[in-house]
Each structure stands twice: as C-alpha cells, then as structure tokens.
Design an enzyme around this catalytic site. Sequence first.
Site, mmCIF file in Angstrom:
data_model
loop_
_atom_site.group_PDB
_atom_site.id
_atom_site.type_symbol
_atom_site.label_atom_id
_atom_site.label_comp_id
_atom_site.label_asym_id
_atom_site.label_seq_id
_atom_site.Cartn_x
_atom_site.Cartn_y
_atom_site.Cartn_z
ATOM 1 N N ASP A 22 0.822 -1.211 0.000
ATOM 2 C CA ASP A 22 0.000 0.000 0.000
ATOM 3 C C ASP A 22 0.861 1.269 0.000
ATOM 4 O OD1 ASP A 22 -2.066 -1.870 0.341
ATOM 5 O OD2 ASP A 22 -2.057 -1.642 2.524
ATOM 6 N N GLU A 178 -11.204 0.371 -4.079
ATOM 7 C CA GLU A 178 -10.519 0.791 -2.849
ATOM 8 C C GLU A 178 -9.273 1.580 -3.209
ATOM 9 O OE1 GLU A 178 -9.883 -3.020 -1.020
ATOM 10 O OE2 GLU A 178 -8.272 -3.557 -2.377
#
Length: 503
Positions: A22, A178
């Site tokens: 991420d 997302e």
Amino acid sequence: MSEQSRPGGTVTNPVIPGFHPDPSVCRVGDDYYLVCSSFEYFPGIPVFHSRDLVNWRQIGNALDRPGQLRLPRDTPSSGGIYAPTLRHHDGRFWLIVTNVSGDGNMIFTATDPAGPWSDPVRLPGVHGIDPDLVWDEDGTCWCTVAGISQVRIDPATGETLGEPHRVWSGTPGSTAPEAPHLYRIGAYWYLMIAEGGTERGHSVSIARGPSPCGPFEPCPANPVLTHRGTDSPIQNTGHADLVQAPDGSWWMVLLAVRPRGGTPAWYVLGRETFLAPVEWVDGWPVVGAVTSELPGPPWPLHPAPAVPARDDFDLAELHPQWISLRARPERLCTLKERSGWLTLRAAGASLDENDAVFVGRRQQHLACRASTLIDPTDGRGGLAVRLDEEHHYEIEAADGEVKVFARIGSLRTEVAARPVPAGAVVLGVEIAPRPTRGPRTGPDDVLLGIEEPDGTFTALATLDGRYLSTEVAGGFTGRVIGMYAAAGTVHFDRFDYEPLPLP
Ligand code: 6LW
C-alpha cells in the site's frame, strides 16, 4: 533499503522489497517520501526517503509512540494499521491511516517526515479504509475512502463537514473499489483506485472529472494496470500512487507480489513496493511495464547507504527496521540492561500467543540467511521466521539444548532437538528457493539450525516454505525474521542478515 546503481541503464524492482504494501508517495523539491501499511506491528508506518525514486532508505516509523498507535492485545494479525496516504501541504507532511482494530481513521502531521509525528487527530465521522487526503484550490480538504465515498473534513480537528457521498463505484462488475487517491493534474481532477481485490485479480483504474467530487468519467482503457491472467513473475499489481518528478515525468508506486513454485504458486515476502513509469496520452495515464528490470530514470541515482548486514545492538536505540508485535514496552525489550545486547523478557510463552515478545525485520530477499547469538542462561528464546500466530517456524535455545518448532494452522510440533554446550549459542535460518519447479513444488525451503564453533551451519530441520506464505496463511502481511523470548530473560548479542544469490 535498496542500493541500486544503473548497470546497463537498468534498475531492479521491487524498489522496496519485502512486506511493504500500500505505498503512498509524495515529493518535496528533490526529495521523495514514501509510507506503507504495518498492520499488527509496532512501531507502525515505515517512512522511506529517496532522491531518485529507485533507492529508498528507511528514515523512521511515523507511529512510534504508544499514544499514537494503540494495538490492543486482541488485535489480530493483519488487523491494526491499514493503507496510509502521505501528502505535503502548507509546509507540513500529512499522514492519514486507519487503525481497523480500534481507533479508526486518524491524521498525523510532521515538519520532518523522519519524525517526530504528532499525536493522532481522530476522524470519528469518516468510516471506511484507505483514506486519501487532498486540498482543492479553495483550501477545502476532501477525504476519500474505499467504496468509493468522500466527505469534506477539517483536518486540524478531524471534524466532518457535511455528509459522505459516493463518488465512484469503479468498473461495473469489478469487486473491491478501494485505495483511492485524488490528484489535480492539468485541467482535470483524477481519481485513481484499485479494483479486483488485492489477490491475483488486482488492478488500477482511473477516472477524471472537473472537481474533486466529480462527476467522474472512467478511463476507457481501464484497468490502466493489471497483471491478472499473465505469465509475469510479478502478480497482484495494484494499490498505486502517482508522483511527478522535477523534470515533469510521472511515476507510479504500487504493490505487487512475486509468487513462486508450482500451482497455485505461493508468495512469501508479502506485498512489495514496485515502481513503474507513467506517460500521459490524451489526458489519461499509460503505465509502463512493471518488470523486475526497469530502464533507469533519466537522472543520476543516489544509492542509499545500505543497512549494515550485522546489527551489534551497540546503539542507544533500535534501528527503525526492527518491528515488534502490537507494542514494545521497554520493560520487555531493552538495549539498556546489558550493554551491546538486546534483552527480551518473555510475556507470552510462544509465538502462538498475541503478546509474544518479538523483535524482527522483514525478510526482503527470496534467498537469504539470518543468524543471532543468544544467551539463554536466564530463560528460553530463539530465532523465528514468522507470518502470523498460526504460521511460524523457529529454533529455540534453552540452557544446553536447542529445539526446532513448526506451527502450521492449528498444529504445533517439535521438529528436532539437539544438546549444545551451556551458555551462548548462534542460531541460524536459511531461506533457499526451490531450484526446480514441478506442479506441486513449494516456493522455498526454510532451514533452521545452529552455527558450529568453526562457523559452519548445521541445519537441524528443513521445512517447506509454502506454509509460511500468504496463499496458505491468508492476510496482508509477509514474513518477518526475528528474535523472541519464550520464558524468563534472554539476551541477543547480534543479528546478521545477508541476501544470497538465487539458485
Ligand atoms: C488495503 C487495501 C488493500 O486496505 O489491502 O491492496 C488492504 N489493497 O487497499 C490492506 O493492505
């Protein structure tokens, strides 16, 4: 972290190997900063610096005080801290993250990304993971989360201003929109997201619109990046962030994995941070190939000083690479008790337990070796390769004996034992990728053993690495190799970590 020159004009991916998912990146002048998720580990949110996007050095962990990072004892593995966004605005660095195991969304600020970072500002009105922060031309701050929904906030107080609204649902039929990031680029606002889930279907899609809240028109070429269904050794490409270099060129950082072995193939290092060049065509980004060798960028590289292979525990503080489970109270983990040694005091009785006292570093190479000199005279402890409470291999020393344990799912077993002379002993692990590949061949072997007085390594056990992979264990993390205490007090004089050539 990595030390890359430019032999033949290429650099290697991943640019930050090991469990570093991420990624979120921002640039200030000639300096780039990047952060990653950290889940159940303390300290949390590793912060990296680079001058060239290729060579990254860890300069700290943003959440390094208990007041910033509360991970209760029942925080599950792969709970805790998810998906940060890092931005520079108004002379300060802004970091927004989610603690899914309690405190929810939180904002931290710093003038120096190496720290100190502020105490958290909580956002009780922002629900959802993967928060993004962006400021529009009026100075209004927008927070956008997975889903994809958005709300105006006051980042100084954490207050929401108005109701959250859905801005995009991603590609029809795709799962899990997302990892949103919003950017003002040229005439448009761009909303980049990940879709398809963080597994083999992972991808990056983008939409654009006239304002930070849309309306958004999806890119006709979506997904702009995916490796699903390809034979690339790099899979699960997604969860990306964009950054512009001083020369005007654009780059993407993203997460991806390197599965190995037969079918279904297993990745053991977690999700790693990769780099890809980006070009703009007709107002849409075109992402260059995500390969293990990239054409180097058109500027001089600045190799980062490598982390020394040996940590002697001679400094007053632990290097930021060292991470522990949920908390690291000084009474259980200290460099002050025996000068030049790391002292660990047991809480949980084994790595099966959530309060295990553990200090480890991410396994960053497919082939590597690690060792530590332990004095177990006052207790019992060892060296472990850990994925989570239910998936770990370790070699443990008590006075006069070493034992190898394997925990796989609900099974825990002693694999080997051997008497050793009383006192200090050198424990070692070696990660050896399987050189051949049959349909059922695992990704690697994990050898656990001891270093003999003449310096040679004797393996007591060779265990199949697939059981310490994400495909078996599940979750969002990767392997971490480190030291732990299982009973009493144990002291570690040094820890060595060395990458090995691939077979
Ligand atoms: C993260 C989500 C994801 O919140 O995995 O790959 C989750 N993307 O965006 C945990 O890292």
